[in-house]
Motif scaffolding. Sequence first.
Motif, PDB file in Angstrom:
ATOM      1  N   THR A 338       0.853  -1.194   0.000  1.00 29.61           N
ATOM      2  CA  THR A 338       0.000   0.000   0.000  1.00 29.61           C
ATOM      3  C   THR A 338       0.890   1.246   0.000  1.00 29.61           C
ATOM      4  OG1 THR A 338      -0.126   0.171   2.412  1.00 29.61           O
ATOM      5  CG2 THR A 338      -1.766  -1.207   1.315  1.00 29.61           C
ATOM      6  N   GLU A 339       0.313   2.372  -0.325  1.00 27.66           N
ATOM      7  CA  GLU A 339       1.043   3.635  -0.334  1.00 27.66           C
ATOM      8  C   GLU A 339       1.063   4.212   1.078  1.00 27.66           C
ATOM      9  OE1 GLU A 339       3.392   6.495  -2.106  1.00 27.66           O
ATOM     10  OE2 GLU A 339       2.600   4.665  -3.020  1.00 27.66           O
ATOM     11  N   PRO A 340       2.241   4.524   1.631  1.00 25.42           N
ATOM     12  CA  PRO A 340       2.270   5.153   2.960  1.00 25.42           C
ATOM     13  C   PRO A 340       1.628   6.532   2.914  1.00 25.42           C
ATOM     14  CG  PRO A 340       4.463   5.138   1.966  1.00 25.42           C
ATOM     15  CD  PRO A 340       3.590   4.329   1.068  1.00 25.42           C
ATOM     16  N   TRP A 341       1.050   6.934   4.046  1.00 25.59           N
ATOM     17  CA  TRP A 341       0.377   8.237   4.068  1.00 25.59           C
ATOM     18  C   TRP A 341       1.345   9.398   4.160  1.00 25.59           C
ATOM     19  CZ3 TRP A 341       1.536  11.049   8.308  1.00 25.59           C
ATOM     20  CH2 TRP A 341       1.869  10.385   9.486  1.00 25.59           C
ATOM     21  N   GLU A 342       2.562   9.178   4.646  1.00 19.29           N
ATOM     22  CA  GLU A 342       3.531  10.266   4.789  1.00 19.29           C
ATOM     23  C   GLU A 342       3.848  10.880   3.419  1.00 19.29           C
ATOM     24  OE1 GLU A 342       4.485   7.371   8.184  1.00 19.29           O
ATOM     25  OE2 GLU A 342       3.766   7.291   6.107  1.00 19.29           O
ATOM     26  N   PRO A 343       3.898  12.213   3.327  1.00 15.75           N
ATOM     27  CA  PRO A 343       4.055  12.862   2.015  1.00 15.75           C
ATOM     28  C   PRO A 343       5.424  12.676   1.379  1.00 15.75           C
ATOM     29  CG  PRO A 343       4.136  14.500   3.778  1.00 15.75           C
ATOM     30  CD  PRO A 343       3.726  13.202   4.420  1.00 15.75           C
ATOM     31  N   ASN A 344       6.428  12.250   2.137  1.00 14.87           N
ATOM     32  CA  ASN A 344       7.796  12.128   1.608  1.00 14.87           C
ATOM     33  C   ASN A 344       8.261  10.680   1.501  1.00 14.87           C
ATOM     34  OD1 ASN A 344       7.774  12.001   4.468  1.00 14.87           O
ATOM     35  ND2 ASN A 344       9.964  12.430   4.553  1.00 14.87           N
ATOM     36  N   LEU A 345       7.341   9.732   1.545  1.00 16.66           N
ATOM     37  CA  LEU A 345       7.681   8.328   1.362  1.00 16.66           C
ATOM     38  C   LEU A 345       6.728   7.709   0.351  1.00 16.66           C
ATOM     39  CD1 LEU A 345       8.204   7.152   5.074  1.00 16.66           C
ATOM     40  CD2 LEU A 345       9.989   7.782   3.425  1.00 16.66           C
ATOM     41  N   THR A 346       7.222   6.729  -0.409  1.00 21.09           N
ATOM     42  CA  THR A 346       6.366   6.023  -1.361  1.00 21.09           C
ATOM     43  C   THR A 346       6.813   4.575  -1.504  1.00 21.09           C
ATOM     44  OG1 THR A 346       5.470   6.024  -3.624  1.00 21.09           O
ATOM     45  CG2 THR A 346       7.766   6.709  -3.360  1.00 21.09           C
ATOM     46  N   THR A 347       5.864   3.716  -1.782  1.00 22.60           N
ATOM     47  CA  THR A 347       6.157   2.341  -2.175  1.00 22.60           C
ATOM     48  C   THR A 347       5.964   2.164  -3.679  1.00 22.60           C
ATOM     49  OG1 THR A 347       3.875   1.755  -1.651  1.00 22.60           O
ATOM     50  CG2 THR A 347       5.529   1.330   0.056  1.00 22.60           C
ATOM     51  N   LEU A 348       5.634   3.250  -4.370  1.00 25.98           N
ATOM     52  CA  LEU A 348       5.332   3.295  -5.801  1.00 25.98           C
ATOM     53  C   LEU A 348       3.987   2.648  -6.130  1.00 25.98           C
ATOM     54  CD1 LEU A 348       8.849   2.576  -7.384  1.00 25.98           C
ATOM     55  CD2 LEU A 348       7.741   4.782  -6.982  1.00 25.98           C
ATOM     56  N   VAL A 349       3.221   2.281  -5.125  1.00 32.23           N
ATOM     57  CA  VAL A 349       1.898   1.708  -5.367  1.00 32.23           C
ATOM     58  C   VAL A 349       0.954   2.769  -5.936  1.00 32.23           C
ATOM     59  CG1 VAL A 349      -0.143   0.709  -4.246  1.00 32.23           C
ATOM     60  CG2 VAL A 349       2.151  -0.084  -3.634  1.00 32.23           C
ATOM     61  N   ILE A 363      15.218  12.632 -15.051  1.00 32.77           N
ATOM     62  CA  ILE A 363      15.544  11.814 -13.875  1.00 32.77           C
ATOM     63  C   ILE A 363      14.835  10.467 -13.968  1.00 32.77           C
ATOM     64  CG2 ILE A 363      15.518  11.691 -11.356  1.00 32.77           C
ATOM     65  CD1 ILE A 363      17.284  13.919 -12.479  1.00 32.77           C
ATOM     66  N   PRO A 364      15.570   9.354 -13.913  1.00 32.89           N
ATOM     67  CA  PRO A 364      14.933   8.039 -13.971  1.00 32.89           C
ATOM     68  C   PRO A 364      14.174   7.719 -12.695  1.00 32.89           C
ATOM     69  CG  PRO A 364      17.273   7.802 -13.538  1.00 32.89           C
ATOM     70  CD  PRO A 364      17.043   9.257 -13.793  1.00 32.89           C
ATOM     71  N   VAL A 365      13.130   6.931 -12.848  1.00 33.14           N
ATOM     72  CA  VAL A 365      12.325   6.483 -11.713  1.00 33.14           C
ATOM     73  C   VAL A 365      12.224   4.965 -11.751  1.00 33.14           C
ATOM     74  CG1 VAL A 365      10.047   6.540 -10.611  1.00 33.14           C
ATOM     75  CG2 VAL A 365      10.959   8.609 -11.692  1.00 33.14           C
ATOM     76  N   PRO A 366      12.722   4.270 -10.702  1.00 37.43           N
ATOM     77  CA  PRO A 366      13.453   4.759  -9.529  1.00 37.43           C
ATOM     78  C   PRO A 366      14.787   5.402  -9.913  1.00 37.43           C
ATOM     79  CG  PRO A 366      12.671   2.515  -9.176  1.00 37.43           C
ATOM     80  CD  PRO A 366      12.517   2.804 -10.626  1.00 37.43           C
ATOM     81  N   THR A 367      15.376   6.107  -8.945  1.00 37.01           N
ATOM     82  CA  THR A 367      16.605   6.862  -9.178  1.00 37.01           C
ATOM     83  C   THR A 367      17.751   6.243  -8.386  1.00 37.01           C
ATOM     84  OG1 THR A 367      15.146   8.815  -9.180  1.00 37.01           O
ATOM     85  CG2 THR A 367      17.521   9.202  -9.303  1.00 37.01           C
ATOM     86  N   GLY A 378      14.036  12.894  -6.909  1.00 34.30           N
ATOM     87  CA  GLY A 378      13.887  11.632  -7.616  1.00 34.30           C
ATOM     88  C   GLY A 378      13.109  10.644  -6.773  1.00 34.30           C
ATOM     89  N   VAL A 379      13.400   9.371  -6.984  1.00 34.78           N
ATOM     90  CA  VAL A 379      12.752   8.302  -6.220  1.00 34.78           C
ATOM     91  C   VAL A 379      13.856   7.329  -5.819  1.00 34.78           C
ATOM     92  CG1 VAL A 379      10.925   6.567  -6.200  1.00 34.78           C
ATOM     93  CG2 VAL A 379      10.673   8.602  -7.610  1.00 34.78           C
ATOM     94  N   TYR A 380      14.418   7.545  -4.636  1.00 30.69           N
ATOM     95  CA  TYR A 380      15.606   6.837  -4.188  1.00 30.69           C
ATOM     96  C   TYR A 380      15.204   5.721  -3.218  1.00 30.69           C
ATOM     97  CZ  TYR A 380      17.812  11.015  -6.075  1.00 30.69           C
ATOM     98  OH  TYR A 380      18.209  12.043  -6.895  1.00 30.69           O
ATOM     99  N   GLU A 381      15.599   4.506  -3.527  1.00 28.85           N
ATOM    100  CA  GLU A 381      15.220   3.391  -2.672  1.00 28.85           C
ATOM    101  C   GLU A 381      15.898   3.513  -1.309  1.00 28.85           C
ATOM    102  OE1 GLU A 381      14.072  -1.269  -3.164  1.00 28.85           O
ATOM    103  OE2 GLU A 381      15.815  -0.546  -4.280  1.00 28.85           O
ATOM    104  N   GLY A 382      15.103   3.281  -0.272  1.00 26.59           N
ATOM    105  CA  GLY A 382      15.575   3.424   1.098  1.00 26.59           C
ATOM    106  C   GLY A 382      14.835   4.540   1.805  1.00 26.59           C
ATOM    107  N   GLY A 383      14.217   4.204   2.925  1.00 26.00           N
ATOM    108  CA  GLY A 383      13.455   5.181   3.711  1.00 26.00           C
ATOM    109  C   GLY A 383      12.503   4.443   4.623  1.00 26.00           C
TER     110      GLY A 383
END
Length: 424
Positions: A338-349, A363-367, A378-383
Amino acid sequence: MRRIGFMILLLMPFYLSGQSHFDNYFLRKSFRFDFSIGGSAEEENIFPQQMKEEPFWAGSVKNLIDTFHYGTYRVRILDAKNKKLIFSRGFNNLFQEWQSTPEARVQKRVFYQCLILPFPKQLVRLEVDRRQWQGDFKTIYKTEIDPDYYFIVKEPPLPYETVAIEVHGIPEEKVDLVILAEGYRVEEMNKFFNDARRVTGYLFEAEPFKSGKEKFNVNAVFIPSVNSGTDIPGEGVYKNTALNSSFYTFDIDRYLTSRDMKAIHDAAATVPYDHIYVLVNTERYGGGGIFNFLNICTSDNHLTPEVFIHEFGHGFAGLGDEYYSSSVAYEDFYNLQTEPWEPNLTTLVDFDSKWSAMINDSIPVPTTRERKYINSVGVYEGGGYQAKGIYSPYMNCRMKSNDADGFCPVCTDAIIRMIDFHCN
């Protein structure tokens, strides 16, 4: 021009219908609903503790309905007659953090909570909802509130010494922050007020708070303690303090919190407030921030400026932690489906609901975390405490580390939107 004007007129009733008229439903003071929330990793229950009338309402009288949908919980007030939603807010608490620790699988605990709501003029229905693992909300508690009920406590606030640090307007049109003294003895009152001015300065040296300084009011409240400092259970240190703060929350040495929300809110009621910051009189490193619940930080560590601002990012704007390699007590804190509710985190869902519009086409996604992208959204894995499956918007940000230059553009945007919601 006529067509644009016509469209605006069509949209205005829809917009206004989302916000109740404050004076039709509420008085300009607060209704405090105290409860205990307890259970285990698999269950939770709410147990009412007290209802209280408090003299100030510092929240907006225009933006009554939450538009952000942040938080693991939300509180809603509905008109008892027609079931119309007239107020809502999201929030978090220590209980839901504790639920993700190993201890919650083997025993039960109870945590104290206070909700600060506008005081109703007539009978209303109060509902507390919990966000489920799949992201939807479920009502876990509901009751009717009669404003004439004689068990609503109406005692005056405690007469603590207060100092206005920043005053820029009437409370309902500003973000109202109260800083509370913790671990300061009577003879350390002047130190507290000087410390409170200093950390307020840290906040307004950082963007976007610097540009938005005139949208804030800041008051400091001195609550004397018997001892200086705070508890450090892992080192056998215990202090008699007014707000019962402690390191080693969930057995993490740097995690500083307090479970005595009753004492904290009793002290804060001395002044109008939207958000509470507890300032702890110690040189030790640590702090904590929980959305629409509590901010807490130490006064005299060399990293106090960074920690003070980082924790306020959590408590005020609902920002998530972007680090993923530091030790934490949590297990499976986020559902990667699911998508986290926090505005600065994503699971890409559901990334389109996040910061996708702020990413340059190049900028590539993921980055990948390469130097060439160091200043790029961008979209940097880790968080979110996880190295895989959760992504954050910047290589380094105040929500990731103490050595970042400040908040990234995505976090900055989220803070600005939250400031505007309080002030409009």
